[in-house]
Each structure stands twice: as structure tokens, then as C-alpha cells.
Write a protein that holds these residues in place. Structure first.
Motif, PDB file in Angstrom:
ATOM      1  N   ALA A 185       0.871  -1.182   0.000  1.00 14.91           N
ATOM      2  CA  ALA A 185       0.000   0.000   0.000  1.00 14.91           C
ATOM      3  C   ALA A 185       0.904   1.226   0.000  1.00 14.91           C
ATOM      4  N   CYS A 186       0.635   2.156  -0.909  1.00 15.79           N
ATOM      5  CA  CYS A 186       1.438   3.370  -0.994  1.00 15.79           C
ATOM      6  C   CYS A 186       0.535   4.494  -1.500  1.00 15.79           C
ATOM      7  N   LYS A 187       0.463   5.574  -0.757  1.00 11.88           N
ATOM      8  CA  LYS A 187      -0.414   6.706  -1.112  1.00 11.88           C
ATOM      9  C   LYS A 187      -1.856   6.240  -1.372  1.00 11.88           C
ATOM     10  N   PRO A 226      -9.238   6.436  -5.716  1.00 12.08           N
ATOM     11  CA  PRO A 226      -9.821   6.734  -4.397  1.00 12.08           C
ATOM     12  C   PRO A 226      -9.264   5.791  -3.321  1.00 12.08           C
ATOM     13  N   PRO A 227      -9.238   6.242  -2.054  1.00 14.03           N
ATOM     14  CA  PRO A 227      -8.669   5.413  -0.971  1.00 14.03           C
ATOM     15  C   PRO A 227      -9.626   4.298  -0.533  1.00 14.03           C
ATOM     16  N   ASN A 297      -4.338   4.020   3.887  1.00 17.27           N
ATOM     17  CA  ASN A 297      -3.223   3.210   3.374  1.00 17.27           C
ATOM     18  C   ASN A 297      -3.165   1.862   4.093  1.00 17.27           C
ATOM     19  N   ARG A 298      -4.335   1.255   4.310  1.00 14.18           N
ATOM     20  CA  ARG A 298      -4.468   0.028   5.112  1.00 14.18           C
ATOM     21  C   ARG A 298      -5.500  -0.885   4.477  1.00 14.18           C
ATOM     22  N   TRP A 299      -5.430  -2.163   4.883  1.00 14.60           N
ATOM     23  CA  TRP A 299      -6.507  -3.112   4.543  1.00 14.60           C
ATOM     24  C   TRP A 299      -6.711  -3.964   5.788  1.00 14.60           C
ATOM     25  N   HIS A 370     -18.347   6.263  -3.913  1.00 22.31           N
ATOM     26  CA  HIS A 370     -17.763   7.512  -3.403  1.00 22.31           C
ATOM     27  C   HIS A 370     -18.491   7.989  -2.144  1.00 22.31           C
ATOM     28  N   LYS A 371     -19.800   7.789  -2.145  1.00 22.01           N
ATOM     29  CA  LYS A 371     -20.612   8.180  -0.988  1.00 22.01           C
ATOM     30  C   LYS A 371     -20.250   7.312   0.231  1.00 22.01           C
ATOM     31  N   LEU A 372     -20.105   5.986  -0.027  1.00 22.80           N
ATOM     32  CA  LEU A 372     -19.740   5.057   1.057  1.00 22.80           C
ATOM     33  C   LEU A 372     -18.353   5.402   1.609  1.00 22.80           C
ATOM     34  N   LEU A 373     -17.433   5.782   0.720  1.00 14.23           N
ATOM     35  CA  LEU A 373     -16.086   6.164   1.143  1.00 14.23           C
ATOM     36  C   LEU A 373     -16.115   7.405   2.043  1.00 14.23           C
TER      37      LEU A 373
END
Length: 613
Positions: A185-187, A226-227, A297-299, A370-373
Motif C-alpha cells: 500500500a502506498c499513497k 480513491p482510498p 493506506n491500510r486493509w 464515493h458516498k460510502l467512502l
């Protein structure tokens, strides 16, 4: 052949119904009002009556014990983790914080990451060959071989979110395993880094080359995705719903599949700001610092996420359902020792001539996603603002001083935690201390109930009864509290504590579709499971420490690491609770540890004086 079979570990015992019910009443009496206790006593008596519902459930549990390797494992896993709907960061996933690294240039952090990945691959080779030496119990009843099954889940499992219950997915290795890969994971973007190419494991030079390519790809402005990782930081039901929305697109399905099947994650974090105290680093490990920092930057569903920050803030965040803290410690200690002991092999190794570029995972994002994010981002921000963390190194003495008093360091620290809570809040509360039951097949943990009547007598003498109780009496009470704590510890590690047993009785009633017995609807049972103080000892031989959040909104998480000459405490609570304050708790804890030490010296002087007379 598994360690379980090789060592012929016995099955987890099932305590007698009478013993558990008696102990339950003893554990709860001083935590309840007289009225509550009288009601509970009657309910318990009815439940345990000859021919009653308790006996019926006990006999069903006995049958279950005959048919399963571990009668409580599935019940415990669901209750402790998979049924829990809270977000994983802070609420569930603990972190190990590595010593602060001194990276002078961006390449240094990538070198560190490449070296770390090399260590992971070495460790994975040991696991794959089942060549890990068997652990033996330390502390109380030392020397017993322990079940090793948890180690084999470190890099082969995944917590899949579900609408009502998550699933712990174990990847069984097929005859022709696919090339193993990790996710970098990066940026806030995710990249597939194959660690085996053309049947050859990448060496450290290759790994560094690939990491450099990943950083370049992440920096390229052409595509800022998107993240998506933020979705995994949400409540489990919300994340399960978001995941099903993602799954509608084949591109997303492929990306999810690659993440869910990887060995582990390596999160290359951006620098987080100037001040990197132990407390700040602990918070950054637990939640990434939120949306503006490395929160995306995680899962969080992946058991092992190694974090390498550009500013030297490093550690590992782990999804807790597959294994306990001690397994995490053994693994991370191996890795840190590997990195210290085996010099970086960046210069000597020959490189694979042309390495295929790592692959960026793609996402198709609809307005709904996008809304959920945005929703997940808000909730993570709230969690970040809410966490009240305080990491404190107590330097006045460590476990050597406690051992000289012929006391168990763990029991002593537990009594000090009881004293700290009582000083802060003027009452005792249900306390959880995890006790390993790995002496048994598939053993995980049971609970040591540290809020004993003896501990309460001691803390009252130290606070309410300062003038009326002599130092000699207080010393006797301290010894009594430590003895009670040690006795309960031995009950727990030998499979005879009450929490798993009560859980088993409750769950078997549910399975048999019997109406929930009164004992489990009673206020006392709810109070007994409200662990306002959630504690555990996570000792390390390498310089690092563990931290986690509280398990209830008005509670504390208290993790401690006793070293020979100091004790490290990581105390957490929530700002939103008007009742708790981590700094205040630490202040009371330090005061209590100093008072307990003074009690020893006063007692020595007193004994000398009496001997002279």
C-alpha cells in the motif's frame, strides 16, 4: 504433521457445573449491590438445581467435548471476534510498535521494507516446512508444550466481512500454488508485488527495485485512485455492504481477490508530522492518523500489515481473530532479530535480469461507492479524535524487584491496575486479563478475573483505610491479593476458569433453541461481561511494545510489558467518555506502584525493628 498430533496435547477440559457456578458467585459478589447479588444467587441456584436446565446443557457440552478437538473454540471465536460489529481499528486490532527508525533519505525506508519482506519470506519458509520449534509455557506451570496451530494462520488467513457475522477464511495451499505475492500500500493505492518469479524467490535487491517502482507508480499523477482501504476501517456490517457493492464490477472483484489471497500487506506510509513520541507512534499504528494521514493506506481484514513510515514510525497492525498477541510477538521478534542479525543483502545478490513491473490494482468507483467512502472517512475521523492514548515507561523498578519480593510480576502488576482503577473511580469493575490455554488442542484464551475480593480488600486498605490499617496488615493483604490472582491464573491456564464455560452453556442453549436461561438475562451476567478494564501482559525480548484500544465505551485498555528494570504501559480510553482519562489513570498507576514499593521497604524496616526488640 501438526504440532498438536506430534505432542499429543490433551483436549480442553470441561469444568464441573457446580464449580463454575460457585466461582461465578464468588467473582461477582463484591461487584454487585446486595439486592443484585441476592437476585443472582437465586437465579444461579435455580439454574444449577438437580435435573434443571443447567445440568441438561452441561451434558450436551460433555457430548460436544467428545466430538470436537476443542469444545469452546467456535463459540469463542464467534463471540470474541466474528459476531462483533465494531470497526477493527482501535476496537479490535492490536499493534506492535517497533523502535523508532532513523531514515535519513527516502531510500532508507525502502531498504528497511525490503529487508523486512526478506525476513517475512524466511519465516514463511519455516512455517511452510512446519519447522518452527515448539513453544513451551513460561511463567506459571512452565515447561508444558503448547499448541502451534495459531502460527500457521499468520500469513494464510483473511477476515471476510459479513452482514451479521464475519468469516475467518483459511487458504489451503493447493498442489500447484500460485506465485506468492504481497500487497504494497502506498499513497492509498495497492500494488501486487510477486515475491516468486520464474519459481525463484526474489532477493533483497530485487525487492528494493520493485518497491522503488511502486513508489514511482504511486507518485505518478496520471491516476490518483480513491482510498478504497478506508472501507475496511468501517463497522463490519457497513463494510460487508460496501464490499457487495464493489463486487458488482469485475475489475473490483479481481482486485479484492488479489488482496484477500496475499501473504500480508506492507504499508509504505508518508511522514506523519514532527512529534513522534511513543504515544503518537502507538496511535498512528492503531488508526493510521485518519484520512489526512495514512488511514486509507491500510486493509484491516488482513492479519498482518507491516507499516514502514518515511519518518521511521514502523510496526505491525494485526487482525486479531486468527491468533493471540504472543504469536504476533514471536513472529515480530524473529523479524527484528533477522534484520539486526543478517546484514542487508542488497549489494551481493545478483538480480533477476528483467523484473516485470508490479501491478497497480484498479477500482471502478460509482457515485454510490464515493458516498460510502465519504461515510467511512467520517467514522474513521471520529475514531481518531476519540482515542485517548498514553504510553508510559515506569523506570522506578521492574520485574527483578518484584521477583526479589517472591511475588509473581504479572499478579503484582494486575493488583497495581486494580489499585489504579479504584483510586480513579472509587469502585471495582469487571476486569479481563487474557490467559493462554494453548496447553490444549486448538487452545486460544480464557479470562483471568483480576478483580478479586482479595484485591478489593487491599486497594480499600491503601485508599479508604490509609490510617486505620497498619503497613504490616496492608502487606499481608497485598500477599493475599497476589495469591488469589495467581490461583485464578492457574485455574485459567489449566482450562478451569468460568468465562469459556459460561459462554459454552449459553451457546449450547441457543443451538438447542431453548429459551435463553435466566442466568444469561440477569443484570449480573451483563455486568460480568462489561470489561471496563481490559488488560494483558505482552512481554518482549526486543525493544518494541504492544497497544490496543478499550473494549467498551467507558473502559480502559491496559497492555503492559514488564522488563527487568522498568515496566512499559500502554493505556487507552475514549475522550467521549466523561468517566475516563488515560493520563489520570497512568498517574494513579504510577502512584500505586510507588506505594506498593514503599510498603515493602516500610515492612523491611518494621521487621528489623521487631527483631531488635
Amino acid at each position: 504433521m501438526s504440532a498438536v498430533l506430534r505432542f499429543g496435547l490433551s483436549k480442553l477440559p470441561l469444568p464441573s457445573l457446580k464449580d463454575t457456578l460457585d466461582m461465578y458467585l464468588r467473582c461477582m459478589k463484591h461487584l454487585l449491590t446486595e439486592e443484585q447479588f441476592n437476585k443472582t444467587q437465586n437465579i444461579v441456584k435455580q439454574f444449577g438445581a438437580p435435573g434443571g436446565v443447567g445440568e441438561r446443557l452441561q451434558s450436551k457440552l460433555e457430548e460436544r467435548r467428545k466430538n470436537k478437538a476443542n469444545w469452546v473454540y467456535d463459540y469463542w471465536l464467534n463471540d470474541m471476534y466474528l459476531n462483533n460489529r465494531l470497526a477493527l481499528p482501535v476496537n479490535s486490532s492490536p499493534a506492535m510498535v517497533f523502535p523508532q527508525q532513523n531514515f535519513r533519505a527516502p531510500i532508507d525506508s525502502l531498504r528497511f521494507a525490503a529487508h523486512l519482506i526478506s525476513g517475512v519470506l524466511e519465516y514463511k519458509t519455516l512455517l511452510d516446512g512446519r519447522a518452527l520449534p515448539v513453544d513451551y509455557a513460561r511463567g506459571q506451570l512452565a515447561g508444558t508444550p503448547l499448541c502451534m496451530e495459531q502460527y500457521y494462520r499468520l500469513f494464510t488467513s483473511y477476515r471476510l466481512p459479513g452482514p451479521e457475522r464475519d468469516t475467518l477464511v483459511a487458504q489451503e495451499s493447493s498442489v500447484m500454488p500460485e506465485p506468492e505475492h504481497i500487497i504494497v500500500a502506498c499513497k492509498n493505492q495497492f500494488f501486487v508485488l510477486d515475491v516468486v518469479i520464474n519459481f525463484r524467490r526474489l532477493n533483497e535487491r530485487d525487492l528494493l527495485t520493485q518497491l522503488e517502482k511502486i513508489v514511482k507508480m504511486a507518485d505518478s499523477e496520471e491516476e490518483q485512485l480513491p482510498p478504497i482501504g478506508l472501507l475496511t476501517s468501517d463497522g463490519r456490517t457497513e463494510w460487508a455492504e460496501s464490499r457487495s457493492v464493489l463486487m458488482r464490477e469485475s475489475t473490483n472483484r479481481d482486485s479484492l481477490d488479489m488482496i484477500e489471497r496475499c501473504l500480508c500487506l506492507v504499508c509504505l506510509d508518508d511522514a506523519s508530522g514532527p512529534e513522534l513520541s511513543d504515544t503518537t507512534r502507538a496511535m498512528l499504528m492503531l488508526h493510521g492518523g485518519g484520512v489526512a494521514k495514512n488511514g486509507g493506506n491500510r486493509w484491516y481484514d488482513k492479519p498482518m500489515q507491516f507499516v514502514v513510515g518515511a519518518d521511521g514510525c514502523c510496526g505491525v497492525v494485526c487482525e486479531h481473530s486468527p491468533f493471540e498477541g504472543i504469536v504476533l510477538v514471536q513472529c515480530t521478534e524473529y523479524l527484528l532479530k533477522y534484520m539486526i542479525g543478517s546484514p542487508s543483502k542488497l549489494v551481493r545478490a545478483a538480480s533477476v535480469s528483467e523484473l516485470p513491473a508490479p501491478r497497480r490494482l484498479r477500482w471502478k468507483c460509482t457515485p454510490e461507492i464515493h458516498k460510502l467512502l465519504a461515510c467511512s472517512a467520517d467514522k474513521l475521523q471520529r475514531l481518531v479524535r476519540n482515542l485517548d492514548m498514553n504510553v508510559h515507561k515506569f523506570y522506578d523498578y521492574g520485574k527483578e524487584f518484584i521477583k526479589k519480593q517472591k511475588m509473581s510480576p504479572d499478579a503484582y502488576i494486575q493488583v497495581a491496575l486494580q489499585l489504579a482503577y479504584y483510586r480513579c473511580h472509587g469502585r471495582p469493575v469487571s476486569t479481563y486479563e487474557s490467559a493462554s490455554i494453548r496447553r490444549f488442542q486448538e487452545g486460544r484464551v480464557d479470562n483471568i478475573r483480576s478483580a478479586t475480593p482479595e484485591a478489593l480488600a487491599f486497594v480499600k486498605a491503601m485508599t479508604d483505610g490509609m490510617l486505620s490499617t497498619s503497613d504490616t496488615e496492608k502487606m499481608e493483604m497485598l500477599r493475599g491479593a497476589i495469591t488469589a490472582q495467581t490461583k485464578y491464573t492457574i485455574l485459567a491456564i489449566t482450562g478451569m476458569a468460568i468465562d469459556n464455560h459460561l459462554l459454552g452453556l449459553r451457546e449450547i442453549a441457543h443451538e438447542l433453541k431453548i429459551e435463553k436461561p435466566e442466568i444469561f438475562k440477569d443484570e449480573a451476567y451483563l455486568i460480568s461481561n462489561q470489561f471496563i478494564l481490559s488488560t494483558s501482559q505482552v512481554p518482549t525480548t526486543v525493544e518494541m511494545f504492544c497497544c490496543y484500544g478499550p473494549v467498551v465505551p467507558n473502559g480502559y485498555g491496559a497492555c503492559y510489558n514488564p522488563q527487568s528494570d522498568h515496566i512499559l504501559f500502554s493505556v487507552s480510553s475514549f475522550h467521549e467518555s466523561p468517566q475516563t482519562c488515560s493520563a489520570e489513570f497512568v498517574k494513579c498507576l504510577v502512584q500505586g506502584l510507588l506505594d506498593m514499593r514503599d510498603l515493602h521497604s516500610l515492612n523491611i524496616h518494621h521487621n528489623c525493628d521487631t527483631n531488635v526488640m
